[in-house]
Design a protein around this motif. Structure first.
Motif, PDB file in Angstrom:
ATOM      1  N   PHE A 496       2.100  11.278 -13.905  1.00  0.00           N
ATOM      2  CA  PHE A 496       2.255   9.839 -14.123  1.00  0.00           C
ATOM      3  C   PHE A 496       3.197   9.144 -13.133  1.00  0.00           C
ATOM      4  N   PRO A 497       4.443   9.628 -12.963  1.00  0.00           N
ATOM      5  CA  PRO A 497       5.339   8.921 -12.028  1.00  0.00           C
ATOM      6  C   PRO A 497       4.768   8.865 -10.614  1.00  0.00           C
ATOM      7  N   PHE A 498       4.126   9.936 -10.196  1.00  0.00           N
ATOM      8  CA  PHE A 498       3.567   9.985  -8.846  1.00  0.00           C
ATOM      9  C   PHE A 498       2.381   9.032  -8.734  1.00  0.00           C
ATOM     10  N   LEU A 499       1.566   9.025  -9.796  1.00  0.00           N
ATOM     11  CA  LEU A 499       0.398   8.158  -9.814  1.00  0.00           C
ATOM     12  C   LEU A 499       0.832   6.702  -9.680  1.00  0.00           C
ATOM     13  N   ILE A 500       1.870   6.338 -10.400  1.00  0.00           N
ATOM     14  CA  ILE A 500       2.343   4.954 -10.357  1.00  0.00           C
ATOM     15  C   ILE A 500       2.819   4.608  -8.951  1.00  0.00           C
ATOM     16  N   THR A 501       3.589   5.504  -8.343  1.00  0.00           N
ATOM     17  CA  THR A 501       4.054   5.263  -6.974  1.00  0.00           C
ATOM     18  C   THR A 501       2.871   4.998  -6.054  1.00  0.00           C
ATOM     19  N   GLY A 502       1.827   5.834  -6.177  1.00  0.00           N
ATOM     20  CA  GLY A 502       0.656   5.669  -5.345  1.00  0.00           C
ATOM     21  C   GLY A 502      -0.057   4.354  -5.618  1.00  0.00           C
ATOM     22  N   MET A 503      -0.168   3.998  -6.900  1.00  0.00           N
ATOM     23  CA  MET A 503      -0.893   2.789  -7.280  1.00  0.00           C
ATOM     24  C   MET A 503      -0.183   1.529  -6.773  1.00  0.00           C
ATOM     25  N   VAL A 504       1.154   1.522  -6.814  1.00  0.00           N
ATOM     26  CA  VAL A 504       1.903   0.356  -6.341  1.00  0.00           C
ATOM     27  C   VAL A 504       1.564   0.093  -4.880  1.00  0.00           C
ATOM     28  N   THR A 505       1.669   1.153  -4.067  1.00  0.00           N
ATOM     29  CA  THR A 505       1.378   1.004  -2.648  1.00  0.00           C
ATOM     30  C   THR A 505      -0.066   0.581  -2.449  1.00  0.00           C
ATOM     31  N   ALA A 506      -0.963   1.208  -3.190  1.00  0.00           N
ATOM     32  CA  ALA A 506      -2.386   0.935  -3.034  1.00  0.00           C
ATOM     33  C   ALA A 506      -2.703  -0.510  -3.422  1.00  0.00           C
ATOM     34  N   SER A 507      -2.093  -0.988  -4.489  1.00  0.00           N
ATOM     35  CA  SER A 507      -2.367  -2.336  -4.952  1.00  0.00           C
ATOM     36  C   SER A 507      -1.970  -3.359  -3.888  1.00  0.00           C
ATOM     37  N   GLY A 508      -0.760  -3.218  -3.343  1.00  0.00           N
ATOM     38  CA  GLY A 508      -0.315  -4.133  -2.291  1.00  0.00           C
ATOM     39  C   GLY A 508      -1.248  -4.073  -1.093  1.00  0.00           C
ATOM     40  N   GLY A 509      -1.630  -2.841  -0.720  1.00  0.00           N
ATOM     41  CA  GLY A 509      -2.510  -2.655   0.432  1.00  0.00           C
ATOM     42  C   GLY A 509      -3.869  -3.288   0.214  1.00  0.00           C
ATOM     43  N   ALA A 510      -4.391  -3.177  -1.009  1.00  0.00           N
ATOM     44  CA  ALA A 510      -5.722  -3.704  -1.293  1.00  0.00           C
ATOM     45  C   ALA A 510      -5.727  -5.229  -1.190  1.00  0.00           C
ATOM     46  N   TRP A 511      -4.676  -5.878  -1.681  1.00  0.00           N
ATOM     47  CA  TRP A 511      -4.596  -7.335  -1.562  1.00  0.00           C
ATOM     48  C   TRP A 511      -4.617  -7.752  -0.098  1.00  0.00           C
ATOM     49  N   ASN A 512      -3.841  -7.029   0.697  1.00  0.00           N
ATOM     50  CA  ASN A 512      -3.769  -7.328   2.112  1.00  0.00           C
ATOM     51  C   ASN A 512      -5.108  -7.098   2.789  1.00  0.00           C
ATOM     52  N   ALA A 513      -5.793  -6.038   2.352  1.00  0.00           N
ATOM     53  CA  ALA A 513      -7.068  -5.687   2.982  1.00  0.00           C
ATOM     54  C   ALA A 513      -8.144  -6.712   2.656  1.00  0.00           C
ATOM     55  N   SER A 514      -7.977  -7.437   1.552  1.00  0.00           N
ATOM     56  CA  SER A 514      -9.013  -8.392   1.148  1.00  0.00           C
ATOM     57  C   SER A 514      -9.249  -9.440   2.239  1.00  0.00           C
ATOM     58  N   ILE A 515      -8.207  -9.724   3.021  1.00  0.00           N
ATOM     59  CA  ILE A 515      -8.352 -10.726   4.080  1.00  0.00           C
ATOM     60  C   ILE A 515      -9.388 -10.285   5.105  1.00  0.00           C
ATOM     61  N   VAL A 516      -9.400  -9.003   5.403  1.00  0.00           N
ATOM     62  CA  VAL A 516     -10.379  -8.482   6.353  1.00  0.00           C
ATOM     63  C   VAL A 516     -11.711  -8.237   5.663  1.00  0.00           C
ATOM     64  N   ALA A 517     -11.631  -7.851   4.389  1.00  0.00           N
ATOM     65  CA  ALA A 517     -12.814  -7.311   3.728  1.00  0.00           C
ATOM     66  C   ALA A 517     -13.786  -8.375   3.261  1.00  0.00           C
ATOM     67  N   GLU A 518     -13.282  -9.551   2.931  1.00  0.00           N
ATOM     68  CA  GLU A 518     -14.156 -10.515   2.281  1.00  0.00           C
ATOM     69  C   GLU A 518     -14.829 -11.492   3.269  1.00  0.00           C
ATOM     70  N   TYR A 519     -14.529 -11.337   4.525  1.00  0.00           N
ATOM     71  CA  TYR A 519     -15.012 -12.299   5.519  1.00  0.00           C
ATOM     72  C   TYR A 519     -15.166 -11.540   6.816  1.00  0.00           C
ATOM     73  N   PHE A 520     -16.380 -11.442   7.291  1.00  0.00           N
ATOM     74  CA  PHE A 520     -16.561 -10.549   8.428  1.00  0.00           C
ATOM     75  C   PHE A 520     -17.616 -11.057   9.395  1.00  0.00           C
ATOM     76  N   HIS A 521     -17.294 -11.000  10.704  1.00  0.00           N
ATOM     77  CA  HIS A 521     -18.277 -11.333  11.730  1.00  0.00           C
ATOM     78  C   HIS A 521     -18.978 -10.061  12.123  1.00  0.00           C
ATOM     79  N   ILE A 522     -20.272 -10.086  12.035  1.00  0.00           N
ATOM     80  CA  ILE A 522     -21.006  -8.918  12.516  1.00  0.00           C
ATOM     81  C   ILE A 522     -22.213  -9.432  13.273  1.00  0.00           C
ATOM     82  N   GLY A 523     -22.406  -8.920  14.486  1.00  0.00           N
ATOM     83  CA  GLY A 523     -23.431  -9.496  15.344  1.00  0.00           C
ATOM     84  C   GLY A 523     -23.126 -10.971  15.502  1.00  0.00           C
ATOM     85  N   ASP A 524     -24.115 -11.815  15.315  1.00  0.00           N
ATOM     86  CA  ASP A 524     -23.836 -13.242  15.410  1.00  0.00           C
ATOM     87  C   ASP A 524     -23.752 -13.872  14.018  1.00  0.00           C
ATOM     88  N   ARG A 525     -23.666 -13.023  12.988  1.00  0.00           N
ATOM     89  CA  ARG A 525     -23.590 -13.548  11.632  1.00  0.00           C
ATOM     90  C   ARG A 525     -22.163 -13.507  11.105  1.00  0.00           C
TER      91      ARG A 525
END
Lengths: 582, 459
Positions: A496-525
């Protein structure tokens, strides 16, 4: 007989290797010199916002070099800043609380939102040189790397045993000696591990910030990131170039791991604070090689020593080194003034920011705001879906690896390297595949968040499973626990303590990644889905700074709130109830 | 007793120049509520040339704080410390400290650890090496210079600590419980070697200041013993030891002196004839009337164990001997004795503990009756438990937050001490089955208000 043979072989090793390593090191030195020249001429050339990217394999090494240089420079500044910030925070109790709160907030702000502002500022700051654009991208990588390192250095300083600190005072160490003999050694291990995480994060941002549109302008810097992106968005997709680029990227990451991180980890073993010799050690053939090299072992050490001696001699004559300074001395006369100065500065900054922000936000409509909140909700669901999926597969896999030492020995380095490959580099490939089979960005964005963050959870689960004492496992076996019982009473509470440590980091990272993930140029689209991250990216594209500002503030607010309300509480629970004590 | 103890004032006359002189130094911590926590009451103290001084006292009497103020490591809240007549903050003082935890730097080799203080003073490399090697030789670590501290045993590590302390040729050598982290034999060995160095003048040190909780150690080593009282810390007595070295632990005069010091330590409420007038002078500045008695941190099971042992001994025994029989350090036994005394289970006279009728009943009863006796005793003698019990009875939901009581304690104790007081209250209240404590929500609850959850502290 056998003994003699061994002896003979080690002798040969001792004789031949240093010569070759010395030769190799001389070669590397020469190469470094030319690299600097190359970098200098490129930087001081007139600016070219959108460099044409060649897809030839021959151009790859140079691109890779530029990318590595960017990360290296950003890392160097991160290190310097982290040490400085941590030092000031740890030793100035009056401003300590403020500095740590600031660090917490800065850590939660999505780095990519800064991209337009930083770029425009840097180009204005260094007009007429490529250096401006370069500095912009370096600064962005820097903001992605620095906070966790600063935090690590700070907490290392705070956890130096009191009596060691007292020893350094009573023996009248100068600040210089204290830094090199007490503070830096105490912080070394934490700094190295955080550096590994930071540099991996640096690659993540590098890939995106080498090439991006900003309003009606388009920026593209020569580098591995733009090479991969242009290859992916070419029409038709340049698979050949993509494969070569990705292979080189993986090669660089493996090389960094073998040539830099592993030797550093092995070397830092002596900085462990524990008073007994531990049994597990990281082995690094590279470190052994360096230690054997005559040039590397002796030359810098000698040069350093003669300089060092002079510094010590000079410092010993200063007044500060002749009296014992109390440990609990909080009555520094300048402390108050500094605090007032910082407070005044902060107030001015807030007032100015408030005015600017108000002026900027005047033209935001209710519709915009409603859309922002809707987007925040969508991203919230997506982030948590990614976390849930990550937890679902990493918990069983991590426990299986952690419970099986042989598997762990083989798989741990592999997963570490897999984790270091930036998700942003794989994303185009993944998205192309998805598009071919009818998927869209809705699934794609969750996949990218997963790619970027699942590793933090996996590592921590493995570490947690390995930390469960074997006598508890034996007890579970002895009392014939059912599988369900074993999981609910032993494994889950144990990790549990280790899982929480991992989840905290992952949660912050996922929010940050959403900027790249939800909007993407590919080819000319341009692919886009509803989400806060997409709104930030779109605002960057269209140069709508008011939306960008609002969305960034909203995201930082959400991340900080979730941290405070959910993760910190779970953390406390983990610390108090689920802590395995010897 | 008269031939072994003499008043310091008569011996160290005003003519003797002190190396370190403390004038009315005190230590307190400001609290948010106007009160402050007084750790050490205004105290005068001098360290003169040619003596080993031992500072004794129960835990919480501020021994270590005193050492740190005298060595310049900690600034007194009020009062001044002088080094050869100069304020200690401006003087170029030359002292060393040997720490309880050794405080060696694990990333430096033995030699580098010893060299470090010399490096700080700008001594050139060659000279540094020669001095350090000589010192390592003196403490018996010849051949270990390239080892790292974690490769050494505890005793060897403390030898490195000594070498590091002595290599700067300190005028005063401070030691903060230097032997307490070592096993008995190693400690004994190091003590006698230290005495040898001192007696042969192998070390240039003019004075040694030793903080310890081990009375025998103090009597064995010291030329002068200072005993501190607590709440707040103050000097109870300060006297010279007139026993010739080497001292024999079994000698009559030795055991008499040990007994005397035990008596001083175990009877904090009784004033001593030997104590000079100045000690009992008004040091009450900044003090309030104490509302809560300081609870000793003892477990109910420990109290029962002590009383049972006492009954086995016929209901009365010397505390010193009790500690010996139970194989406990006196510092570990005293809280249990204090607790038993506070609860009215035993009385103390002349260093002897005598069991009371309640004590006998408590020790002899079976578990349920034992809890009943304990319940009556804590309700009668412990104000805070009485308050918690009444508050719980009075409230409709029969629960109350811990903070409510912590705030009341905070007026009187430091935050840390309040926390420890609370832990003791919880352990005692649980044992008496007066209330239970929900550790997750930090709330007190009446036993029947809580679901069946036995977290017994009773062993």
């Amino acid at each position: 007989m056998k003994l003699q043979q061994n002896y003979g072989r080690t002798l040969i090793g001792v004789r031949t290797w240093p010569f070759f390593t010395d030769l190799a090191i001389a070669g590397v030195g020469l190469a470094l010199f030319f690299a600097m020249v190359k970098l200098g001429t490129y930087w001081l050339a007139s600016p070219m916002p959108a460099v044409e990217i060649s897809h030839s394999v021959r151009a790859l090494p140079l691109y890779a070099f530029y990318s590595i240089a960017r990360i290296g420079i950003a890392y160097f500044f991160s290190l310097v800043f982290a040490v400085g910030y941590g030092y000031v925070a740890a030793y100035n109790p009056r401003i300590e609380g403020w500095m740590i709160a600031l660090l917490d907030i800065l850590q939660s702000i999505p780095v990519l939102s800064f991209l337009p502002g930083v770029m425009l500022a840097m180009i204005a700051l260094v007009p007429g040189h490529q250096l401006g654009i370069e500095l912009g991208s370096i600064l962005l990588i820097f903001t992605g790397q620095v906070w966790n390192m600063a935090f690590s250095f700070y907490s290392s300083l705070k956890s130096i045993p009191r009596e060691m600190l007292e020893a350094s005072r009573i023996y009248r160490y100068s600040a210089w000696q204290r830094f090199w003999q007490l503070e830096m050694p105490s912080a070394a291990i934490g700094l190295i591990w955080n550096s590994i995480v930071s540099v991996a994060g640096g690659w993540f941002f590098l890939i995106t910030c080498e090439m991006f549109p900003l309003g009606d302008r388009f920026f593209r810097l020569p580098g591995l990131g733009s090479y991969l992106q242009t290859a992916a968005s070419a029409n038709p997709v340049d698979v050949h170039a993509l494969v070569w680029g990705l292979s080189l990227l993986v090669l660089i990451i493996v090389a960094t791991d073998q040539l830099i991180w592993r030797p550093l980890i092995a070397w830092s073993d002596k900085f462990k604070l524990e008073q007994v010799e531990s049994s597990t050690r990281v082995a690094s053939p590279m470190l052994a090689l360096i230690r054997r090299s005559a040039v590397l072992a002796k030359l810098p050490a000698q040069a350093w020593e003669s300089l060092d001696e002079r510094i010590y001699k000079k410092l010993a004559r200063t007044r500060a080194a002749q009296v014992v300074q109390p440990v609990d001395d909080e009555t520094k006369p300048d402390g108050r003034m500094l605090q007032i100065g910082i407070a005044v500065f902060a107030v001015l900054l807030i007032v100015w920011g408030g005015f600017e922000g108000y002026a900027m936000l005047k033209n935001v409509t209710w519709g915009d705001i409603k859309l922002l909140f809707l987007g925040a909700g969508a991203t919230f669901l997506r982030v948590n879906a990614a976390l849930a999926i990550a937890a679902l597969w990493t918990i069983p896999a991590g426990v299986a690896i952690g419970f099986n030492p042989r598997l762990a020995k083989f798989l741990q380095p592999v997963t570490q390297i897999a984790a270091s490959v930036p998700a942003t580099a794989l994303f185009p490939v993944l998205l192309l595949g998805l598009l071919r089979y009818g998927g869209g960005l809705g699934i794609g964005s969750i996949a990218l968040m997963l790619l970027g963050t699942q590793w933090y959870i996996l590592f921590n689960v493995i570490a947690g499973a390995m930390a469960i004492p074997s006598d508890l496992k034996e007890a579970a076996k002895l009392y014939k626990f059912t599988r369900w019982q074993t999981w609910t009473t032993l494994i889950l509470p144990g990790i549990f303590p280790f899982l929480i440590t991992g989840m905290v980091t992952a949660s912050g990272g996922a929010w940050n990644a959403s900027i790249v993930a939800e909007y993407f140029h590919i080819g000319d689209r341009t692919l886009e889905t509803l989400g806060l991250g997409a709104q930030i990216s779109a605002a960057t594209d269209q140069g709508r700074f008011s939306i960008l500002l609002l969305a960034t503030i909203l995201m930082a607010l959400i991340v900080v709130t979730i941290n405070r309300l959910v993760w910190r509480r779970l953390y406390r629970l983990a610390e108090t109830r689920y802590k395995l004590e010897g | 007793m008269e031939q072994t103890i003499m008043d310091t004032a008569k011996l160290a006359g005003p003519g003797t120049e002190a190396i370190i002189r403390a004038e009315r130094i005190e230590k307190y911590y400001a609290q948010p509520s106007e009160n402050r926590i007084q750790v050490i009451a205004p105290t005068d103290l001098s360290i003169v040339s040619g003596e080993i001084v031992a500072l004794l006292g129960p835990s919480g009497s501020g021994k270590s704080t005193m050492l740190r103020m005298l060595s310049g490591l900690s600034r007194p809240s009020a009062g001044k410390v002088y080094w050869h007549g100069k304020p200690i903050g401006d003087a170029e003082i030359n002292v060393s400290i040997v720490f309880q935890s050794f405080a060696l730097f694990p990333w430096l080799t033995v030699l580098e650890n010893v060299e470090a203080p010399l490096k700080a003073r700008g001594v050139p490399p060659e000279e540094r090496r020669v001095c350090s090697m000589k010192m390592l030789d003196t403490v018996g670590l010849d051949g270990f210079e390239a080892a790292y501290p974690k490769e050494l045993s505890g005793g060897m590590r403390q030898r490195v600590g000594f070498a590091r302390a002595l290599v700067v040729e300190p005028e005063v050598l401070f030691m903060d419980e230097p032997f307490s982290a070592l096993d008995v034999l190693t400690a004994e060995n190091l003590r006698s070697e230290l005495l040898e160095l001192w007696a042969n003048k192998t070390m240039p040190t003019k004075s040694v200041f030793l903080v310890t909780h081990n009375i025998e150690e103090a009597v064995l080593l010291a030329d002068r013993i200072i005993v501190l009282g607590r709440n707040p810390g103050y000097i109870r007595t300060d006297f010279r030891v007139q026993l010739a070295q080497p001292r024999d632990r079994k000698a009559e005069a030795f055991t008499q002196l040990v007994d005397y010091i035990y008596k001083v330590l175990t009877r904090p409420d009784v004033s001593l004839e030997e104590a000079p007038e100045a000690v009992r002078s008004p040091w009450t500045r900044g003090q309030r009337k104490t509302k809560y008695k300081m609870l000793p941190h003892a477990r109910p099971g420990g109290i029962a164990g002590l009383l049972e042992t006492l009954i086995d001994k016929g209901g009365r025994d010397d505390i010193y001997r009790l500690a010996d029989d139970l194989a406990l350090e006196i510092d570990d036994l005293l809280p249990i004795v204090d607790a038993a005394q506070l609860l009215g289970f035993l009385t103390i006279e002349e260093g002897d503990a005598t069991i009371t009728t309640q004590g006998t009943e408590f020790a002899n009863s079976e578990i349920l009756r034992q809890k009943e006796v304990f319940r009556e005793a804590v309700l009668e003698h412990v104000l805070l438990i009485r308050q918690i019990e009444r508050t719980l009875e009075a409230k409709s939901d029969h629960t109350v937050n811990e903070d409510y009581f912590l705030d009341m304690l905070d007026d009187q104790f430091s935050e840390e001490e309040s926390q420890r007081q609370m832990e003791t209250v919880i352990a005692w209240g649980r044992h008496a089955e007066l209330f239970d404590f929900d550790g997750n929500r930090r709330r007190f609850v009446l036993p029947d208000a809580l679901e069946e959850e036995e977290e017994g502290d009773d062993d």
